[in-house]
Enzyme design. Structure first.
Site, PDB file in Angstrom:
ATOM      1  CB  CYS A 154      65.788 -40.453  77.240  1.00  0.00           C
ATOM      2  SG  CYS A 154      67.421 -40.298  77.902  1.00  0.00           S
ATOM      3  CB  CYS A 158      67.549 -41.377  82.006  1.00  0.00           C
ATOM      4  SG  CYS A 158      66.569 -40.828  81.559  1.00  0.00           S
ATOM      5  CB  CYS A 176      65.368 -36.542  78.662  1.00  0.00           C
ATOM      6  SG  CYS A 176      64.743 -37.982  79.301  1.00  0.00           S
ATOM      7  CB  CYS A 217      69.345 -37.968  82.494  1.00  0.00           C
ATOM      8  SG  CYS A 217      69.161 -37.784  80.527  1.00  0.00           S
ATOM      9  CB  CYS A 258      64.465 -32.122  64.765  1.00  0.00           C
ATOM     10  SG  CYS A 258      65.999 -32.345  63.153  1.00  0.00           S
TER      11      CYS A 258
HETATM   12 ZN   LIG Z   1      67.227 -39.054  79.569  1.00  0.00          ZN
END
Ligand SMILES: [Zn+2]
Length: 161
Positions: A77, A80, A125, A128, A148
């Protein structure tokens, strides 16, 4: 006579022409391990990352360098740093966005997204809450899923040999 709706539509169109479509819905809030206020996210992220991760924007197709990333490693991510996808599940979907048939265990969450007159499943995610993209059921085996993803929402960490 110019109606408000026309103004909104032309504003959206010009924004789309710039390569980004900003969703009016914010990323899912609250309850995440990492929660920052909006100003802090703005400071941490590039404008493109902020737009996608925090405002469910969509990057222009075929613009992500990660589209052509073929090395072994992990995609994390961009908000984060949590590891989200392995290169083992990456495939070329031909859509112009990095695609994966499975996330890492418990790495992402999903929710229904009814924006733009479509019913889609948005992916965020799990750490976060940052918006990553959408998941569709037209992916390859073994899961049949196509995650996607916006490449701008991810960072790639190659596996050291
Ligand atoms: Zn994250």
């Amino acid at each position: 006579m110019t109606t408000r709706r026309t103004l909104v539509r032309s504003a959206l169109a010009s924004f789309a022409a710039l390569g980004f479509v900003r969703n009016t819905r914010a990323a899912p809030g609250g309850g995440f391990e990492l929660t920052l206020d909006d100003a802090e996210w703005r400071r941490r992220l590039t404008p493109e990352q902020y737009d996608v991760l925090r405002h469910e924007g969509t990057e222009r197709a075929f613009t992500s360098p990660l589209l052509h990333e073929k090395r072994r490693g992990l995609f994390a991510c961009a908000g984060c740093g949590r590891d989200l996808f392995s290169s083992e599940t990456k495939f070329d979907s031909g859509t112009g966005w990095p695609s994966f048939w499975a996330p890492l265990d418990k790495a992402v969450g999903t929710e229904q997204d009814r924006s733009f007159g479509m019913v889609r499943t948005a992916v965020h995610c799990a750490r976060c809450g940052g918006h990553l993209g959408h998941v569709f059921d037209d992916g390859p085996k073994p899961t049949g899923l196509r995650h996607c993803m916006n490449g701008v929402a991810l960072t790639f960490k190659p596996t050291s040999a």
